[in-house]
Design a protein around this motif. Structure first.
Motif, PDB file in Angstrom:
ATOM      1  N   GLN A 199       0.831  -1.203   0.000  1.00 55.31           N
ATOM      2  CA  GLN A 199       0.000   0.000   0.000  1.00 55.31           C
ATOM      3  C   GLN A 199       0.869   1.257   0.000  1.00 55.31           C
ATOM      4  O   GLN A 199       0.560   2.231  -0.672  1.00 55.31           O
ATOM      5  N   ARG A 200       1.965   1.213   0.740  1.00 53.13           N
ATOM      6  CA  ARG A 200       2.905   2.350   0.742  1.00 53.13           C
ATOM      7  C   ARG A 200       3.460   2.561  -0.661  1.00 53.13           C
ATOM      8  O   ARG A 200       3.563   3.698  -1.137  1.00 53.13           O
ATOM      9  N   CYS A 201       3.816   1.476  -1.328  1.00 53.64           N
ATOM     10  CA  CYS A 201       4.297   1.571  -2.705  1.00 53.64           C
ATOM     11  C   CYS A 201       3.212   2.140  -3.618  1.00 53.64           C
ATOM     12  O   CYS A 201       3.494   2.980  -4.482  1.00 53.64           O
ATOM     13  N   CYS A 202       1.982   1.702  -3.417  1.00 55.25           N
ATOM     14  CA  CYS A 202       0.870   2.175  -4.233  1.00 55.25           C
ATOM     15  C   CYS A 202       0.688   3.684  -4.074  1.00 55.25           C
ATOM     16  O   CYS A 202       0.500   4.405  -5.064  1.00 55.25           O
ATOM     17  N   TRP A 238      -0.524   1.723 -16.140  1.00 52.62           N
ATOM     18  CA  TRP A 238      -0.812   0.289 -16.026  1.00 52.62           C
ATOM     19  C   TRP A 238      -0.156  -0.309 -14.782  1.00 52.62           C
ATOM     20  O   TRP A 238      -0.710  -1.229 -14.181  1.00 52.62           O
ATOM     21  N   GLN A 239       1.004   0.214 -14.377  1.00 53.69           N
ATOM     22  CA  GLN A 239       1.647  -0.301 -13.175  1.00 53.69           C
ATOM     23  C   GLN A 239       0.773  -0.050 -11.955  1.00 53.69           C
ATOM     24  O   GLN A 239       0.627  -0.925 -11.100  1.00 53.69           O
ATOM     25  N   LEU A 240       0.186   1.116 -11.883  1.00 54.68           N
ATOM     26  CA  LEU A 240      -0.709   1.446 -10.782  1.00 54.68           C
ATOM     27  C   LEU A 240      -1.930   0.534 -10.790  1.00 54.68           C
ATOM     28  O   LEU A 240      -2.347   0.036  -9.741  1.00 54.68           O
ATOM     29  N   ALA A 241      -2.499   0.289 -11.965  1.00 59.69           N
ATOM     30  CA  ALA A 241      -3.675  -0.584 -12.065  1.00 59.69           C
ATOM     31  C   ALA A 241      -3.369  -1.975 -11.513  1.00 59.69           C
ATOM     32  O   ALA A 241      -4.135  -2.522 -10.711  1.00 59.69           O
ATOM     33  N   PHE A 242      -2.253  -2.542 -11.921  1.00 60.03           N
ATOM     34  CA  PHE A 242      -1.892  -3.888 -11.468  1.00 60.03           C
ATOM     35  C   PHE A 242      -1.641  -3.918  -9.961  1.00 60.03           C
ATOM     36  O   PHE A 242      -2.098  -4.836  -9.270  1.00 60.03           O
ATOM     37  N   LEU A 243      -0.908  -2.938  -9.447  1.00 64.26           N
ATOM     38  CA  LEU A 243      -0.587  -2.939  -8.018  1.00 64.26           C
ATOM     39  C   LEU A 243      -1.837  -2.714  -7.179  1.00 64.26           C
ATOM     40  O   LEU A 243      -2.059  -3.424  -6.186  1.00 64.26           O
TER      41      LEU A 243
END
Length: 185
Positions: A90-93, A108-113
């Protein structure tokens, strides 16, 4: 990119490559897939997450201006595989949200995470990036929040329509679900 950032980029890529190499080694030896999280995989991914956490503390999300596209994608890969620590994910997100808004990481990286975190915490995903094996043996999306809007959300972050993704997963040349599983392993 300056020398210091080049070194950081190389480190991010090397960490992700070590993860992939370990998976290849364990798959070749027959140790994975297994019912349990392999202890060597968990140990490596935990060490990688600790390193990424230190990078985020110092630099924020390692975006493309800091570590290049390969380094940034490697950081995302590390975050995606830290399933043993949802708080860290979640911190990474949160950091990735800022990076995407600043043009430092692709949507797309945000969507996957975000979807991975939602599925791990028992909530419906938003973008349809996470799959499970259906009763027929084929991949099906995990539960999606407001599925009628999923393609609009996917498009906003640079993803193809979900129907196109599913068609590719079940795609031409696959004899059936067992063939898909062999190719995706």
């Amino acid at each position: 990119m300056n020398t210091r950032n080049t070194m950081l980029a190389q480190q991010m890529v090397a960490l992700a490559e070590q993860d992939r190499a370990l998976l290849d080694e364990l798959a070749a030896s027959g140790e994975i897939p297994s019912a349990d999280y392999h202890p060597r995989v968990r140990a490596l991914r935990q060490a990688n997450a600790e390193r990424l956490s230190a990078v985020i503390d110092r630099h924020g999300w390692p975006g493309k201006d800091t570590v290049g596209e390969d380094g940034s994608e490697a950081a995302w890969y590390i975050a995606m595989h830290a399933v043993f620590d949802v708080d860290f994910m979640q911190r990474c997100c949160s950091a990735l949200i800022q990076a995407v808004a600043a043009g430092q990481a692709p949507g797309w990286q945000l969507a996957f995470l975000e979807d991975r975190i939602r599925v791990l915490t028992g909530r419906p995903q938003r973008y349809g990036t996470q799959f499970e094996i259906g009763d027929d043996g084929w991949p099906v999306p995990s539960v999606i929040e407001r599925p009628d809007d999923v393609d609009r959300r996917r498009q906003a972050l640079g993803l193809e329509p979900l129907s196109s993704r599913l068609a590719r997963l079940r795609g031409p040349g696959l004899a059936g679900p067992d063939d898909w599983l062999r190719r995706s392993a």
